[in-house]
Design an enzyme around this catalytic site. Sequence first.
Site, PDB file in Angstrom:
ATOM      1  CD  GLU A 117     -23.819 -21.280  11.186  1.00 47.09           C
ATOM      2  OE1 GLU A 117     -24.601 -20.520  10.859  1.00 47.09           O
ATOM      3  OE2 GLU A 117     -22.724 -21.502  10.890  1.00 47.09           O
ATOM      4  CB  CYS A 118     -21.349 -27.239  12.412  1.00 49.65           C
ATOM      5  SG  CYS A 118     -20.813 -28.982  11.682  1.00 49.65           S
ATOM      6  N   GLY A 119     -19.977 -27.360  14.667  1.00 47.63           N
ATOM      7  CA  GLY A 119     -19.453 -27.829  15.929  1.00 47.63           C
ATOM      8  C   GLY A 119     -19.670 -26.931  17.216  1.00 47.63           C
TER       9      GLY A 119
END
Length: 438
Positions: free
Chosen positions: A331-333
């Site tokens: 997720e994201c990072g």
Amino acid sequence: MTGALPPGLIIAAPRSGSGKTTVTLGLLRALVRRGLNVQPFKCGPDYIDPAFHAVASGRPSFNIDSWAMRWEHASSILGDASRGADIVVGEALMGLFDGVARPGFWGNGASADIAAKTGWPVVLVLDVSGQSQTAAAVARGFQGFRDGVTIAAVILNRAGSARHIRFATDALEAAGLSVVGALPRENAVVLPERHLGLVQAEETAELESRLDALANFIEANVNINKILSVATPGAPGAGVGSASRPPGQRIALARDAAFSFVYPHLLAGWRKAGAEILPFSPLADEAPDSSADVAWLPGGYPELHAGTLANAERFKSGLSMFARSRPVHGECGGYMVLGAGLVDSEGVRHPMAGLLGLETSFAVRKMNLGYRRAELLETCPLGSRGDILRGHEFHYATVLCSPDLPLFKLENSDCDRLQGGGGRRGLATGSFFHFIDK
């Protein structure tokens, strides 16, 4: 839990930057010092504030969201979390009535939705720098603006002289609003910030002493007995709900300063369903546990640790080996780290895990922010093909290249179709989408 919730209140303001977090953290620690069991929560999607809440109160803080979270799930979280609590203190997001244009599950994401649904009153923090009696007109506009939302008290922030405080207080009380405190402008107690908000709790030096100083500040300038007197029991919960099935029985979870953005309600839901969470640290060059069924890389600040992650060969090789037979999701990072490369703010490219073809850059930053509705195009740790998920996106990365098959059909809160539906390659999946509920 279906009974009434404990007495509670919500700390809110007309806008961001008014002092909500200062008041919330100081109040949490001050109440704990009185021997009370205090349950914090955060309105809306936010990773950083709840971590500070948890340290200040000694209890995990949970996010409640009216756009992206079903009410039966939200009420279950509130009920479970507040067992044994003497008082609940929530921190609002942005301005009290700020949300999106189109409603989601049971509201438009405004903190006022939660105040109305629970019946907990609002303590309004007003930045009165540059005004005095006009503060009463601002606060009076909040009272009665929405049915079910009660402004129970006002705290003046960034107040000047005693005369300044008297002018504002007299006007507010004449308008029927009780002033329970006035915080002076000269507050030397501040918490460091960076582009996504406050620096994470685990990175903040001398956090305990800073929180104690905030509590001293609140105790010296706020009538805490009056604050306690306005707290009222919350409305009964609606039932039991859960965010989703766990992605596996044994979940290898990346967890360190680069990977800290995971919602407490998600972890609690996985554990409640019987899953076991096996944390590992990519920054310490640790690989996911080989006995796990799935590896999960949450968001965080990998761009601040890109060099260390690029050189973490044991982590990268272990993750690649894991992904040959079991799903890996970022997720994201975490998504950026699953990609081929990450360019830091100085323009230096760092090779990442290479399980996806994604290339991202912080050399030229671009803010991406908002609620998201996502339809899964393929089964993955988030759910089955065709499932509709709700969550949000908040990052400053620029996508240079994203050659993989998309993971989602993605829409914003206005139902506009968006590009950037994540990526999938083999058993590796990822996106900038932060999952909240389905």
